[in-house]
Design a protein around this motif. Sequence first.
Motif, PDB file in Angstrom:
ATOM      1  N   VAL A 208      33.437  36.143  39.503  1.00 35.34           N
ATOM      2  CA  VAL A 208      33.037  36.170  40.919  1.00 35.34           C
ATOM      3  C   VAL A 208      33.929  35.246  41.734  1.00 35.34           C
ATOM      4  N   ASP A 209      34.343  34.137  41.145  1.00 39.96           N
ATOM      5  CA  ASP A 209      35.269  33.220  41.809  1.00 39.96           C
ATOM      6  C   ASP A 209      36.595  33.919  42.095  1.00 39.96           C
ATOM      7  N   ILE A 210      37.120  34.625  41.105  1.00 40.90           N
ATOM      8  CA  ILE A 210      38.387  35.341  41.276  1.00 40.90           C
ATOM      9  C   ILE A 210      38.267  36.394  42.372  1.00 40.90           C
ATOM     10  N   CYS A 211      37.173  37.139  42.335  1.00 36.07           N
ATOM     11  CA  CYS A 211      36.972  38.211  43.314  1.00 36.07           C
ATOM     12  C   CYS A 211      36.711  37.692  44.723  1.00 36.07           C
ATOM     13  N   SER A 212      36.395  36.406  44.830  1.00 38.35           N
ATOM     14  CA  SER A 212      36.063  35.820  46.131  1.00 38.35           C
ATOM     15  C   SER A 212      37.253  35.168  46.821  1.00 38.35           C
ATOM     16  N   GLU A 213      38.385  35.045  46.128  1.00 39.69           N
ATOM     17  CA  GLU A 213      39.546  34.386  46.717  1.00 39.69           C
ATOM     18  C   GLU A 213      40.018  35.150  47.950  1.00 39.69           C
ATOM     19  N   GLY A 214      40.204  34.411  49.026  1.00 41.61           N
ATOM     20  CA  GLY A 214      40.663  35.022  50.266  1.00 41.61           C
ATOM     21  C   GLY A 214      39.572  35.727  51.049  1.00 41.61           C
ATOM     22  N   ASN A 215      38.337  35.692  50.544  1.00 44.39           N
ATOM     23  CA  ASN A 215      37.223  36.347  51.215  1.00 44.39           C
ATOM     24  C   ASN A 215      36.588  35.373  52.204  1.00 44.39           C
ATOM     25  N   SER A 216      36.686  35.661  53.467  1.00 45.04           N
ATOM     26  CA  SER A 216      36.175  34.757  54.505  1.00 45.04           C
ATOM     27  C   SER A 216      34.662  34.851  54.663  1.00 45.04           C
ATOM     28  N   ASP A 217      34.025  35.818  53.993  1.00 43.33           N
ATOM     29  CA  ASP A 217      32.585  36.022  54.150  1.00 43.33           C
ATOM     30  C   ASP A 217      31.749  35.293  53.095  1.00 43.33           C
ATOM     31  N   VAL A 218      32.378  34.494  52.244  1.00 44.70           N
ATOM     32  CA  VAL A 218      31.642  33.802  51.190  1.00 44.70           C
ATOM     33  C   VAL A 218      30.735  32.747  51.807  1.00 44.70           C
ATOM     34  N   GLY A 219      29.436  32.848  51.522  1.00 42.37           N
ATOM     35  CA  GLY A 219      28.478  31.895  52.054  1.00 42.37           C
ATOM     36  C   GLY A 219      28.024  30.898  51.012  1.00 42.37           C
ATOM     37  N   LEU A 220      27.055  30.071  51.370  1.00 45.62           N
ATOM     38  CA  LEU A 220      26.605  29.005  50.481  1.00 45.62           C
ATOM     39  C   LEU A 220      25.904  29.530  49.234  1.00 45.62           C
ATOM     40  N   ASP A 221      25.073  30.567  49.370  1.00 47.86           N
ATOM     41  CA  ASP A 221      24.397  31.127  48.202  1.00 47.86           C
ATOM     42  C   ASP A 221      25.404  31.710  47.220  1.00 47.86           C
TER      43      ASP A 221
END
Length: 328
Positions: A191-204
């Motif tokens: 999930v960390d890899i898939c989240s790189e560059g994703n500006s929509d990542v929130g606290l949860d």
Amino acid sequence: MPTIFSSISAILTKEQEEEGKTTQKSQTFSPSPTFNFKSYMLEKASSVNKALEEAVLLQEPLKIHESMRYSLLAGGKRVRPMLCIAACELVGGQESIAMPAACAVEMIHTMSLMHDDLPCMDNDDLRRGKPTNHKVFGEDVAVLAGDALLAYAFEHMAIATKGVPSERIVRVIGELARSIGSEGLVAGQVVDICSEGNSDVGLDHLEFIHIHKTAALLEGSVVLGAILGGANDEEVAKLRKFARCIGLLFQVVDDILDVTKSSQELGKTAGKDLLADKTTYPKLIGIDKSREFAEKLNREAQEQLAGFDPEKATPLIALANYIAYRDN
């Protein structure tokens, strides 16, 4: 993705900001004044290093064992093995009972670092102040050495654990496997890899990553020690929550250090999360709020130890404070 702790927003209110300024540090426990944490760390690290040295011998094929030993014996704080041993001793067990499991979690932690440093992952050149494994032995050997450490961790724990019923050994093998698989460490990594560059990542979403990527193995370390030491279900549950809190705490502090310390101070590349455009706690809520959250997690963790023998709980209290206030 569901959050495991109460929402972080609870610590961001003005009321809690004001309260936190005066109560945060006073609400954490202090180790016994007769307890020397530095001596404890040195003693346990020495025991763990000796056990690791004896567990992974230099044998044929030399190349793979050299690679395994290069990363496994490269130093490190040995926090996970210490947590495993301290949890075992807390519930009445002995260091010798927990040592194979303590070595196993360090083997798996080392594997995760070796693979994390690979060009296909974080592409890092420095680990614990030394060139990363693939820089010395090549990518192919580094991958295989990590695989070998992963497999051997379970073999060592199954064969070398003495003095406990076999059902406990089976239980801890299952516990450790779950903590690092597709519902544990691997889940957090992917999930960390898939989240790189994703500006929509929130606290949860960020909490999910860290609970799995970092906290899961720390949780496993504590729970393994507790089970091997003979803890009952209620004690295991309390120690699991303690470990999950300090596991997330570990990562929050890591995020803070990544943007406030140099590579020389850290012994690894500083600022790499920023360069990789990863979402971190400082990026989402700022350094000050991240530090407040770390204090909150430390308090919640230590509250779980209130019902245990205070003297036996001292090492875990000291380790929680160490994780909270470390500088590398």
